[in-house]
Design an enzyme around this catalytic site. Sequence first.
Site, PDB file in Angstrom:
ATOM      1  N   HIS A   9       0.800  -1.231   0.000  1.00 39.94           N
ATOM      2  CA  HIS A   9       0.000   0.000   0.000  1.00 39.94           C
ATOM      3  C   HIS A   9       0.827   1.272   0.000  1.00 39.94           C
ATOM      4  O   HIS A   9       0.291   2.359  -0.202  1.00 39.94           O
ATOM      5  CB  HIS A   9      -1.045  -0.043   1.117  1.00 39.94           C
ATOM      6  CG  HIS A   9      -2.038  -1.137   0.840  1.00 39.94           C
ATOM      7  ND1 HIS A   9      -2.733  -1.206  -0.346  1.00 39.94           N
ATOM      8  CD2 HIS A   9      -2.389  -2.243   1.541  1.00 39.94           C
ATOM      9  CE1 HIS A   9      -3.490  -2.291  -0.356  1.00 39.94           C
ATOM     10  NE2 HIS A   9      -3.297  -2.942   0.786  1.00 39.94           N
ATOM     11  N   HIS A  42       2.820  -8.206  -3.138  1.00 43.40           N
ATOM     12  CA  HIS A  42       1.878  -8.934  -3.992  1.00 43.40           C
ATOM     13  C   HIS A  42       1.976  -8.317  -5.380  1.00 43.40           C
ATOM     14  O   HIS A  42       1.567  -7.172  -5.585  1.00 43.40           O
ATOM     15  CB  HIS A  42       0.459  -8.777  -3.419  1.00 43.40           C
ATOM     16  CG  HIS A  42      -0.594  -9.560  -4.154  1.00 43.40           C
ATOM     17  ND1 HIS A  42      -1.887  -9.636  -3.714  1.00 43.40           N
ATOM     18  CD2 HIS A  42      -0.548 -10.289  -5.295  1.00 43.40           C
ATOM     19  CE1 HIS A  42      -2.595 -10.392  -4.554  1.00 43.40           C
ATOM     20  NE2 HIS A  42      -1.804 -10.788  -5.530  1.00 43.40           N
ATOM     21  N   ARG A  44       0.377  -8.128  -8.470  1.00 41.25           N
ATOM     22  CA  ARG A  44      -0.920  -8.503  -9.049  1.00 41.25           C
ATOM     23  C   ARG A  44      -0.835  -8.487 -10.569  1.00 41.25           C
ATOM     24  O   ARG A  44      -0.040  -7.752 -11.146  1.00 41.25           O
ATOM     25  CB  ARG A  44      -2.015  -7.548  -8.569  1.00 41.25           C
ATOM     26  CG  ARG A  44      -2.288  -7.664  -7.076  1.00 41.25           C
ATOM     27  CD  ARG A  44      -3.482  -6.815  -6.684  1.00 41.25           C
ATOM     28  NE  ARG A  44      -4.720  -7.424  -7.101  1.00 41.25           N
ATOM     29  CZ  ARG A  44      -5.586  -8.046  -6.302  1.00 41.25           C
ATOM     30  NH1 ARG A  44      -5.356  -8.112  -5.016  1.00 41.25           N
ATOM     31  NH2 ARG A  44      -6.681  -8.579  -6.777  1.00 41.25           N
ATOM     32  N   GLU A  70       3.662 -12.723  -2.941  1.00 41.17           N
ATOM     33  CA  GLU A  70       2.277 -13.190  -3.114  1.00 41.17           C
ATOM     34  C   GLU A  70       1.942 -13.082  -4.589  1.00 41.17           C
ATOM     35  O   GLU A  70       2.215 -12.047  -5.216  1.00 41.17           O
ATOM     36  CB  GLU A  70       1.315 -12.272  -2.360  1.00 41.17           C
ATOM     37  CG  GLU A  70       1.207 -12.566  -0.906  1.00 41.17           C
ATOM     38  CD  GLU A  70       0.261 -11.570  -0.234  1.00 41.17           C
ATOM     39  OE1 GLU A  70      -0.521 -10.890  -0.921  1.00 41.17           O
ATOM     40  OE2 GLU A  70       0.332 -11.467   0.984  1.00 41.17           O
ATOM     41  N   THR A 101      -7.614  -9.415  -1.704  1.00 41.44           N
ATOM     42  CA  THR A 101      -7.843 -10.853  -1.844  1.00 41.44           C
ATOM     43  C   THR A 101      -9.033 -11.245  -0.969  1.00 41.44           C
ATOM     44  O   THR A 101      -8.969 -11.137   0.247  1.00 41.44           O
ATOM     45  CB  THR A 101      -6.579 -11.626  -1.406  1.00 41.44           C
ATOM     46  OG1 THR A 101      -5.441 -10.963  -1.954  1.00 41.44           O
ATOM     47  CG2 THR A 101      -6.617 -13.056  -1.879  1.00 41.44           C
TER      48      THR A 101
HETATM   49  N1  PXP Z   1      -1.982 -12.398   3.378  1.00 42.81           N
HETATM   50  C1  PXP Z   1      -2.393 -12.468   2.091  1.00 42.81           C
HETATM   51  C2  PXP Z   1      -2.320 -13.768   1.397  1.00 42.81           C
HETATM   52  C3  PXP Z   1      -2.868 -11.320   1.428  1.00 42.81           C
HETATM   53  O1  PXP Z   1      -3.296 -11.406   0.152  1.00 42.81           O
HETATM   54  C4  PXP Z   1      -2.862 -10.087   2.109  1.00 42.81           C
HETATM   55  C5  PXP Z   1      -3.311  -8.848   1.395  1.00 42.81           C
HETATM   56  O2  PXP Z   1      -2.417  -8.539   0.377  1.00 42.81           O
HETATM   57  C6  PXP Z   1      -2.407 -10.063   3.442  1.00 42.81           C
HETATM   58  C7  PXP Z   1      -1.999 -11.240   4.053  1.00 42.81           C
HETATM   59  C8  PXP Z   1      -2.366  -8.800   4.225  1.00 42.81           C
HETATM   60  O3  PXP Z   1      -3.664  -8.370   4.442  1.00 42.81           O
HETATM   61  P1  PXP Z   1      -3.935  -6.959   5.109  1.00 42.81           P
HETATM   62  O4  PXP Z   1      -3.423  -5.933   4.140  1.00 42.81           O
HETATM   63  O5  PXP Z   1      -5.404  -6.927   5.291  1.00 42.81           O
HETATM   64  O6  PXP Z   1      -3.153  -6.922   6.383  1.00 42.81           O
END
Ligand code: PXP
Length: 239
Positions: A9, A42, A44, A70, A101
């Site tokens: 983010h 991640h 994407r 990810e 996700t």
């Molecule tokens: N784990 C996975 C597999 C995710 O896809 C995400 C979001 O990218 C997270 C953990 C982290 O989630 P959050 O941003 O809600 O802490």
Amino acid sequence: MLLGVNIDHVATVRNARGGCEPDPVPAVPLAIKGGADGITVHLREDRRHIQDRDLKEIRKRVKDVELNLEMAATDEMTGIALKIKPDMVTLVPEKRQELTTEGGLNFKTSGKKIKKAVDLLQGRGIPVSLFINPSIADIEASKKIGARMVEIHTGLYSNARGGKQAKELSRVKKAVKKAFEMGLLVNAGHGLNYTNVGKIASIKGIRGLYIGHSIISRAVFVGIEKAVNEMKKLIKESE
Ligand code: PXP
């Protein structure tokens, strides 16, 4: 219990203006200074936050902690992972329209694709974790597919309140126990924040928690190093 910090983010804010600020790359040493045991990104398919260049630069800088990539179980992403060589990959389901996700992997619709990616990556020495709903059937499917690790989706627990949250917590606990009994390494994540992390961090046997949005949100006010450090402390106190 390890804390993997998802820095996607930082890139979301950058991409909102299409420029180069804030760069997620310098977030890496700050998160590590704050106590992160791992960095997660991640990549994407629509590149809405992390870009290919970010991943390359981040790989160069993450040496002493774990780099967790990810990604969706696609040929494109598997090819990138084999080139970049993260320390581990977490396979997640991906839909273009979703904000984040939304659920765990679906073995019924994507079992073959997941197995292909697991075999390729683990065959080349990259451990794979499967992001799954807290369901006994999905843990059994993960084991059958040959993954070394699972990450239990804590989203429903995180969004629920009162008695419903207690019910979701119990589902997560049962899933962790089952995965542990089956010899899988067990992680957990999604939707965890400074108020709900304690009950998950107190579950015995969890290897690591993967947290992004709440830490980066807090970092807007106190900086990344402090935001990570506060989360790390909460986890330690709850273990
Ligand atoms: N784990 C996975 C597999 C995710 O896809 C995400 C979001 O990218 C997270 C953990 C982290 O989630 P959050 O941003 O809600 O802490």
